[in-house]
Design an enzyme around this catalytic site. Structure first.
Site, PDB file in Angstrom:
ATOM      1  N   GLU A 180     -48.762  -8.770  48.585  1.00  0.00           N
ATOM      2  CA  GLU A 180     -48.572 -10.081  49.214  1.00  0.00           C
ATOM      3  C   GLU A 180     -47.987  -9.945  50.618  1.00  0.00           C
ATOM      4  OE1 GLU A 180     -49.970 -12.553  47.897  1.00  0.00           O
ATOM      5  OE2 GLU A 180     -50.454 -11.387  46.113  1.00  0.00           O
ATOM      6  N   HIS A 183     -50.672  -9.490  53.131  1.00  0.00           N
ATOM      7  CA  HIS A 183     -51.330 -10.733  53.532  1.00  0.00           C
ATOM      8  C   HIS A 183     -50.545 -11.422  54.646  1.00  0.00           C
ATOM      9  CE1 HIS A 183     -54.615 -10.801  50.764  1.00  0.00           C
ATOM     10  NE2 HIS A 183     -53.869 -10.834  49.679  1.00  0.00           N
ATOM     11  N   GLU A 263     -58.855  -8.660  49.734  1.00  0.00           N
ATOM     12  CA  GLU A 263     -58.080  -8.157  48.599  1.00  0.00           C
ATOM     13  C   GLU A 263     -58.085  -6.627  48.571  1.00  0.00           C
ATOM     14  OE1 GLU A 263     -56.168 -10.085  46.711  1.00  0.00           O
ATOM     15  OE2 GLU A 263     -56.839 -11.644  48.081  1.00  0.00           O
TER      16      GLU A 263
END
Length: 647
Positions: A180, A183, A263
Site C-alpha cells: 500500500e 501505491h 498491482e
C-alpha cells in the site's frame, strides 16, 4: 523501482483514463438515444407515435435536435455526478476510509494487533522518508485486505481489515502494508480517486433506471387513472437499467485496464521496501487458503475495488477483475512455489497477548528501522512496540549521533497536547536568555490552557536533543497532530508562527520545521491547492536552483564551492556561481523551493539527487543538511524513496 517514473506514468494513465471515459460516455449517449427512440416507437396505445412500422419506422423517429438534447442531458448528468463524487472523495483518505466503515486506530489502543499494525506503518514511513499516515481498521471485515487512499502523500491513510490484522503474521502484514505504501509513492491514489469519481457518473444512469422502474410500478399499483401515464415508466426504467448495466461493464473494463499492472508494480515495490519476498508472497498464499479470502462486504467496496490489496468480490469471469489472479501474483514473487496455499485456523478474537508468530521482527530495511526506533529510547516504552534494538540504529534515523530521545518525550508526543508542546518547545529551545521571556509571553497570550506549563516541562529534554533527533521526534508526533480538531490546529499554527517571529527573524531550522508541519498537516484540516507542473526543463528553474543549492552547500562541513559545483555538474548546469553566505536569505530560499515544487515529476528526483550529492560531498551528511533536504522534498511533494535516502 523508480517511483518517480511511476508517478509520471500515473499522470499518463490519467490521460488514458480520460480517453476511455470519453469513449464510454459516447457509447452511453448513443444507447440512451436509441432507447428513447425505441420508447417512442413502441408507445402505440398512448399515442406517443403514430407512423410506420419496422426498421424504417424506427429510423424515421431519429432527430438530430433530440440527439443533441439527450446527449447534453446525459453528459451533464454524468459530469455533475462525477464532480459531486470527486468533491466527496477529494477531502482526503479519511473520507474514503470512513465511507467503508473504517475506524481510526489511536496510539492509545489496547488491542495488541492494532498496536502491531501501527508499529509497522511507522516503520515503513521512516523507511520511505515520509510522514506517518493515519491507520484505519475495518472492524467488521473478516476477509484479508487493505487499501491506501488519499489525493497525495500528505492526506494519505492506510486501512487494513480486521481479518488482515488477525490472520497475518508480522512479516506478512508488513508486506501487505508495504504494498500500500508503494501505491502512495507511485502516485496511484489520485488516479484511483479520479477513476472512482468518473465511473460513478457512468453507472449513475442505471440508478436512474432503477428509480424509474420502481416509480412506474408504484404508479400502476396506486390507481387505474394514473396507470396509463405511468405504465411506460417501467419500460424506460428497464431500458436505463440495461444501459446502466452496460455502463458498469464499461467501468469494469476501464478499472481492469488501468489497475491490474499497477498491482504487479506494487508487489515488486513491497519487496524493495522490506527486502524480503516471502512476506507478501505468504500473505497472498494465506488469502488463497483462507475461506473468506479477501472479500469485503462494505456496500462501497465494489465502487472502490481498484484501490484494495485483493479482490473484494467473487467474479465469474476474470476479464473484469481489478487484480491479477493470486497464483500469477505469487509466482512472480516466488518462482519455486509448489501451488499449495497456506491453511491457517481463523483467529476470531484478539483479547490475549500476541503469539510468538505475531511478534517476530520484520526483516530487511523496515526491520532495521523498527530496531533503530527501539534503540533510540532510553527504555522500552509501550508506545514503541516490541522490536529489539540493533547496532544499526543510525541507519534508520539517518544520522551518525548516538544521543537518545528520552522516554518521557517520546511518550508525550503520542497525544495532541504533548505533540504541539514538543513542536513549540523545539522553537523555544533555540532562544537565548534575552529572547526567552518574549517567547514565553507569546505562549501566555496565544497558548491553550496548560500548554505553557507543558512546554516548560519538556524544554530541558528538547534542548538536550541533537539535530539528528528533532525531525524523528516530529515524525513520531505526526499521528497525534492529525488528531486535533480544526480550531485546535488553527490555534496551534498561529501560535507556532508567532513563536517563530517573536525574535524578529526566521532561521533555517524554523523554516524547515514550519514548512514540514504545514505541508503535512494543512491537508488534514484545510482545503489546499496542490502545486501544478509548470517547468519541464531544468533550465527554466536555474535561478531558484542557484538559491537552494547555495544555501545547502553552506550548511556542510566541507568546501561549499566544491559541493555546489558537484550538484551543478550533476544537473548539467554550467556557468552557475555560488551565492555567498551573507547574501543567502531564508526568504529567497523559501521562494526558490516553492518554485521548484512546480516542476514536472521526473524533474524532481534529479534535483533531489543533486542535493543529496552536495550534502554528501564531504563524506558525511550532517543532521542539518538532512533536515534541509527532507523539508525541500516535503514542499516539493516528493517523498524520498529508499534509493535517495540520506545515510
Amino acid at each position: 523501482m523508480d517511483f518517480f517514473s511511476q508517478q509520471d506514468r500515473a499522470r499518463r494513465n490519467t490521460r488514458y483514463l480520460l480517453v476511455l471515459f470519453i469513449l464510454a460516455l459516447s457509447l452511453l449517449v448513443l444507447l440512451t438515444n436509441a432507447l428513447f427512440t425505441a420508447f417512442l416507437w413502441v408507445g402505440r396505445d398512448y399515442n406517443i407515435y403514430v407512423g410506420g412500422s419496422g426498421w424504417e419506422g424506427y429510423l424515421a423517429l431519429f432527430s438530430w435536435e433530440r440527439f443533441g438534447t439527450i446527449g447534453l442531458a446525459v453528459t451533464s448528468t454524468v459530469g455533475f455526478v462525477s464532480l459531486i463524487r470527486w468533491l466527496q472523495l477529494a477531502s482526503g483518505g479519511r473520507a474514503v476510509a470512513e465511507s467503508m466503515g473504517g475506524r481510526r486506530v489511536m496510539r492509545q489502543s489496547a488491542d495488541p494487533y492494532e498496536q502491531r499494525c501501527l508499529n509497522i506503518v511507522e516503520e515503513l514511513s521512516l523507511a520511505a522518508n515520509m510522514p506517518v499516515p493515519a491507520l484505519y481498521v475495518l472492524p467488521e471485515e473478516r476477509g484479508i485486505n487493505a487499501f491506501a487512499a488519499g489525493i497525495n502523500p500528505t492526506d494519505a491513510v492506510v486501512a487494513v481489515t480486521r481479518g488482515a490484522a488477525l490472520q497475518l503474521s508480522r512479516d506478512e502484514l508488513q508486506g501487505v502494508v508495504a504494498h500500500e505504501f508503494s501505491h502512495i509513492l507511485n502516485g496511484d491514489m489520485r488516479l484511483g480517486i479520479r477513476l472512482a469519481s468518473l465511473l460513478k457518473g457512468i453507472t449513475f444512469i442505471g440508478d436512474v433506471g432503477h428509480f424509474l422502474l420502481r416509480m412506474g410500478a408504484y404508479g400502476v399499483g396506486r390507481s387505474n387513472r394514473r396507470s396509463e401515464s405511468s405504465a411506460a415508466l417501467p419500460i424506460l426504467g428497464l431500458g436505463l437499467m440495461i444501459i446502466g448495466w452496460l455502463g458498469s461493464l464499461a467501468a469494469g473494463f476501464i478499472k481492469a485496464a488501468i489497475s491490474r499492472q499497477k498491482e504487479y508494480l506494487a508487489d515488486a515495490s513491497a519487496v524493495q521496501f522490506t527486502r524480503d519476498t516471502s512476506g507478501i508472497a505468504d500473505a497472498l498464499k494465506v488469502i488463497g487458503g483462507f475461506l473468506p479470502g479477501s472479500l469485503v462486504h462494505s456496500a462501497r467496496a465494489p465502487e472502490m475495488s481498484h484501490i484494495f490489496f485483493g479482490e473484494v468480490r467473487h467474479r465469474l469471469w476474470d476479464g473484469f477483475a481489478t487484480h491479477p489472479p493470486l497464483d500469477m501474483r505469487i509466482r512472480r514473487l516466488d518462482k519455486n512455489w509448489n501451488g499449495q496455499f497456506i491453511q491457517r485456523p481463523e483467529v476470531r478474537y484478539a483479547t490475549g497477548p500476541l503469539s510468538e508468530n505475531h511478534t517476530q521482527t520484520g526483516v530487511g530495511r523496515a526491520a532495521l528501522v523498527a530496531a533503530a526506533m527501539a534503540s533510540s529510547l532510553s527504555d522500552q516504552s509501550p508506545a514503541t512496540g516490541s522490536s529489539p534494538a540493533t547496532e544499526d540504529a543510525d541507519f534508520a534515523l539517518q544520522n551518525n549521533t548516538t544521543e537518545q530521545i528520552p522516554e518521557a518525550l517520546h511518550t508525550a508526543v503520542t497525544e495532541p497536547l504533548g505533540a504541539t508542546a514538543a513542536a513549540l518547545a523545539l522553537v523555544t529551545a533555540r532562544r537565548n536568555s534575552k529572547q526567552l521571556e518574549a517567547t514565553l509571553n507569546v505562549l501566555r497570550e496565544q497558548g491553550v490552557q496548560g500548554q505553557l506549563e507543558l512546554v516548560l516541562s519538556l524544554l530541558p529534554q528538547v534542548r538536550a536533543l541533537g539535530p539528528g533527533h528533532r525531525f524523528p521526534l516530529m515524525a513520531a508526533a505526526m499521528p497525534a497532530l492529525k488528531n486535533m480538531s480544526t480550531p485546535q490546529y488553527r490555534q496551534f499554527k498561529t501560535t507556532l508562527l508567532s513563536l517563530i517571529r517573536s525574535d524578529g527573524q526566521t532561521d533555517l531550522f524554523e523554516w524547515c520545521l514550519f514548512q514540514l508541519l504545514r505541508h503535512y498537516l494543512d491537508p488534514e484540516y484545510l482545503r489546499v491547492e496542490n502545486s501544478r507542473p509548470r517547468y519541464r526543463h531544468i533550465a527554466k528553474v536555474r535561478a531558484p536552483l542557484r538559491q537552494v543549492l547555495s544555501v545547502l552547500a553552506h550548511q556542510g562541513n566541507g568546501d561549499s564551492s566544491q559541493a555546489f559545483a558537484l550538484a551543478c555538474n550533476d544537473l548539467q548546469l554550467t556557468q552557475m556561481t555560488l551565492i555567498p553566505l551573507e547574501q543567502c536569505s531564508v526568504a529567497e530560499f523559501s521562494r526558490g523551493v516553492h518554485t521548484l515544487a512546480d516542476c514536472y515529476p521526473l524533474l524532481k528526483p534529479r534535483i533531489l539527487k543533486a542535493m543529496a550529492l552536495a550534502a554528501a560531498d564531504d563524506g558525511a551528511v550532517c543532521p542539518v543538511e538532512r533536515e534541509l533536504v527532507i523539508s525541500v522534498a516535503a514542499v516539493m511533494d516528493c517523498p524520498l524513496p529508499p534509493e535517495l535516502s540520506l545515510g
